[in-house]
Design an enzyme around this catalytic site. Structure first.
Site, PDB file in Angstrom:
ATOM      1  N   TYR A 156       0.836  -1.208   0.000  1.00  0.00           N
ATOM      2  CA  TYR A 156       0.000   0.000   0.000  1.00  0.00           C
ATOM      3  C   TYR A 156       0.876   1.265   0.000  1.00  0.00           C
ATOM      4  O   TYR A 156       0.655   2.187  -0.785  1.00  0.00           O
ATOM      5  CB  TYR A 156      -0.904  -0.036   1.231  1.00  0.00           C
ATOM      6  CG  TYR A 156      -1.876   1.112   1.352  1.00  0.00           C
ATOM      7  CD1 TYR A 156      -3.026   1.167   0.573  1.00  0.00           C
ATOM      8  CD2 TYR A 156      -1.654   2.140   2.268  1.00  0.00           C
ATOM      9  CE1 TYR A 156      -3.928   2.223   0.700  1.00  0.00           C
ATOM     10  CE2 TYR A 156      -2.544   3.190   2.407  1.00  0.00           C
ATOM     11  CZ  TYR A 156      -3.686   3.236   1.621  1.00  0.00           C
ATOM     12  OH  TYR A 156      -4.566   4.279   1.750  1.00  0.00           O
ATOM     13  N   LYS A 160       1.190   4.239  -2.820  1.00  0.00           N
ATOM     14  CA  LYS A 160       0.875   5.641  -2.519  1.00  0.00           C
ATOM     15  C   LYS A 160       2.088   6.538  -2.734  1.00  0.00           C
ATOM     16  O   LYS A 160       1.947   7.696  -3.141  1.00  0.00           O
ATOM     17  CB  LYS A 160       0.352   5.766  -1.086  1.00  0.00           C
ATOM     18  CG  LYS A 160      -0.996   5.058  -0.864  1.00  0.00           C
ATOM     19  CD  LYS A 160      -2.070   5.619  -1.767  1.00  0.00           C
ATOM     20  CE  LYS A 160      -3.450   5.075  -1.479  1.00  0.00           C
ATOM     21  NZ  LYS A 160      -4.459   5.608  -2.396  1.00  0.00           N
TER      22      LYS A 160
HETATM   23  P1  NAP Z   1     -13.271   2.597   1.007  1.00  0.00           P
HETATM   24  O1  NAP Z   1     -14.278   3.078   1.973  1.00  0.00           O
HETATM   25  O2  NAP Z   1     -12.765   1.200   1.104  1.00  0.00           O
HETATM   26  O3  NAP Z   1     -13.814   2.861  -0.483  1.00  0.00           O
HETATM   27  C1  NAP Z   1     -13.036   2.510  -1.587  1.00  0.00           C
HETATM   28  C2  NAP Z   1     -13.729   2.935  -2.844  1.00  0.00           C
HETATM   29  O4  NAP Z   1     -12.892   2.558  -3.953  1.00  0.00           O
HETATM   30  C3  NAP Z   1     -15.063   2.236  -3.045  1.00  0.00           C
HETATM   31  O5  NAP Z   1     -15.992   3.152  -3.569  1.00  0.00           O
HETATM   32  C4  NAP Z   1     -14.743   1.147  -4.095  1.00  0.00           C
HETATM   33  O6  NAP Z   1     -15.837   0.872  -4.944  1.00  0.00           O
HETATM   34  C5  NAP Z   1     -13.675   1.849  -4.894  1.00  0.00           C
HETATM   35  N1  NAP Z   1     -12.836   0.911  -5.652  1.00  0.00           N
HETATM   36  C6  NAP Z   1     -12.023  -0.055  -5.177  1.00  0.00           C
HETATM   37  N2  NAP Z   1     -11.409  -0.694  -6.203  1.00  0.00           N
HETATM   38  C7  NAP Z   1     -11.860  -0.099  -7.345  1.00  0.00           C
HETATM   39  C8  NAP Z   1     -11.601  -0.285  -8.724  1.00  0.00           C
HETATM   40  N3  NAP Z   1     -10.738  -1.217  -9.152  1.00  0.00           N
HETATM   41  N4  NAP Z   1     -12.244   0.497  -9.625  1.00  0.00           N
HETATM   42  C9  NAP Z   1     -13.111   1.461  -9.213  1.00  0.00           C
HETATM   43  N5  NAP Z   1     -13.393   1.688  -7.920  1.00  0.00           N
HETATM   44  C10 NAP Z   1     -12.775   0.910  -6.998  1.00  0.00           C
HETATM   45  O7  NAP Z   1     -11.944   3.504   1.059  1.00  0.00           O
HETATM   46  P2  NAP Z   1     -11.718   5.008   1.565  1.00  0.00           P
HETATM   47  O8  NAP Z   1     -11.244   4.954   2.958  1.00  0.00           O
HETATM   48  O9  NAP Z   1     -12.861   5.851   1.205  1.00  0.00           O
HETATM   49  O10 NAP Z   1     -10.442   5.405   0.684  1.00  0.00           O
HETATM   50  C11 NAP Z   1     -10.535   6.182  -0.490  1.00  0.00           C
HETATM   51  C12 NAP Z   1      -9.121   6.557  -0.911  1.00  0.00           C
HETATM   52  O11 NAP Z   1      -8.471   7.273   0.142  1.00  0.00           O
HETATM   53  C13 NAP Z   1      -8.234   5.360  -1.217  1.00  0.00           C
HETATM   54  O12 NAP Z   1      -7.355   5.662  -2.292  1.00  0.00           O
HETATM   55  C14 NAP Z   1      -7.420   5.216   0.064  1.00  0.00           C
HETATM   56  O13 NAP Z   1      -6.204   4.563  -0.156  1.00  0.00           O
HETATM   57  C15 NAP Z   1      -7.242   6.655   0.466  1.00  0.00           C
HETATM   58  N6  NAP Z   1      -6.955   6.864   1.884  1.00  0.00           N
HETATM   59  C16 NAP Z   1      -7.845   6.514   2.837  1.00  0.00           C
HETATM   60  C17 NAP Z   1      -7.527   6.735   4.189  1.00  0.00           C
HETATM   61  C18 NAP Z   1      -8.457   6.403   5.303  1.00  0.00           C
HETATM   62  O14 NAP Z   1      -8.062   6.609   6.451  1.00  0.00           O
HETATM   63  N7  NAP Z   1      -9.655   5.935   5.061  1.00  0.00           N
HETATM   64  C19 NAP Z   1      -6.271   7.285   4.508  1.00  0.00           C
HETATM   65  C20 NAP Z   1      -5.395   7.612   3.496  1.00  0.00           C
HETATM   66  C21 NAP Z   1      -5.751   7.408   2.193  1.00  0.00           C
HETATM   67  P3  NAP Z   1     -16.776  -0.451  -4.795  1.00  0.00           P
HETATM   68  O15 NAP Z   1     -17.149  -0.540  -3.348  1.00  0.00           O
HETATM   69  O16 NAP Z   1     -17.926  -0.133  -5.688  1.00  0.00           O
HETATM   70  O17 NAP Z   1     -15.981  -1.609  -5.276  1.00  0.00           O
END
Ligand code: NAP
Length: 248
Positions: A156, A160
């Site tokens: 991961y 990133k």
């Molecule tokens: P999440 O709740 O797990 O949601 C992930 C989203 O990505 C879902 O809408 C999923 O869609 C979509 N997705 C996954 N694989 C995909 C693909 N191959 N094609 C299209 N859509 C896809 O994650 P989140 O926490 O909101 O994270 C969003 C972003 O922020 C990510 O890049 C993550 O790495 C980053 N981030 C998050 C955090 C945190 O603390 N949460 C911190 C740093 C960075 P489906 O459900 O429809 O498959």
């Protein structure tokens, strides 16, 4: 003032979590929103309905961001439906956490393909309409983990960190075309992704955050609004860390 009034934004992975919050804030701020989902079909369809109440054009597409051809087809469809893409937000991402000793080749490949190759796929596809329009803002959602590393997240954090190099290269290549490329690095944001952490891990994370709380999707959406809008017209190649002070 509506920050992104009449702008067309494409957001990947907006069926839940951070992507969903971004889609909502952009619709509230006057943008026409094209968004994708992959497995959460019902949530994606419900979001399309919900956001339509803000009065702008909203459309959800089921599309795999990690698939090069699908990304190209998606952007063609969005351009056909919306006219152009002014703002791209590469948000789709996954975790497959485990210690390096136990990490399989598949866990490595999947995370790099879904988190990093997807950013290449979508960015490459939008350059054509953005160059034609002589403007654009590309925002890549990375992570503080890409800046500091994290045990159990070698795949991961590499994906990133890769996004950061990509973001700066694109900023240098496309700056002369008035296309900006920036990254947002969230810290600990409450979503389903972080919902996998246990109580003990949650406490540890919160302790290390100067603002003493987890972030919300809205905190990230607000940073994206700034980078998408003319408020940041002279900002490119940057990483905006949104982490309650955790990383400093
Ligand atoms: P999440 O709740 O797990 O949601 C992930 C989203 O990505 C879902 O809408 C999923 O869609 C979509 N997705 C996954 N694989 C995909 C693909 N191959 N094609 C299209 N859509 C896809 O994650 P989140 O926490 O909101 O994270 C969003 C972003 O922020 C990510 O890049 C993550 O790495 C980053 N981030 C998050 C955090 C945190 O603390 N949460 C911190 C740093 C960075 P489906 O459900 O429809 O498959």
């Amino acid at each position: 003032m509506k920050l992104v009034d009449q702008k067309n934004v494409l957001i990947t992975g907006a069926s839940r979590g951070i992507g969903r919050a971004i889609a909502e804030e952009f619709a509230k701020n006057g943008a026409n929103v094209a968004f994708t989902y992959l497995s959460s079909v019902e949530k994606g369809q419900a979001l399309e309905k919900e956001l339509s109440s803000y009065g702008t054009k909203i459309k959800g597409y089921q599309s795999d961001a990690s698939d090069y051809k699908a990304a190209e087809e998606l952007v063609n469809a969005v351009v056909a439906d919306f006219g152009t893409v002014d703002i791209l937000i590469n948000n789709a991402g996954v975790t497959k956490d485990t210690l390096l000793m136990r990490m399989s080749e598949e866990q490595w490949d999947d995370v790099l393909r879904i988190n990093l190759k997807s950013v290449f796929n979508l960015t490459k596809a939008v350059t054509k309409p953005m160059m034609k329009a002589k403007s654009g803002s590309i925002i890549n959602i990375t992570s503080v983990v890409g800046l500091m590393g994290n045990a159990g997240q070698a795949n991961y954090s590499a994906s990133k960190a890769g996004i950061l190099g990509f973001t700066k290269s694109v900023a240098k290549e496309l700056g002369s075309r008035n296309i900006r490329s920036n990254a947002v690095a969230p810290g600990f944001i409450e979503t389903e992704m972080t919902g996998e952490l246990n109580e003990e891990q949650l406490k540890e994370w919160t302790k290390s955050i100067p603002l003493k709380r987890a972030g919300q999707g809205l905190d990230i959406a607000n940073a994206c609004l700034y980078l998408a809008s003319d408020l940041s017209a002279y900002v490119t190649g940057q990483t905006l860390v949104v982490d309650g002070g955790m990383l400093m």
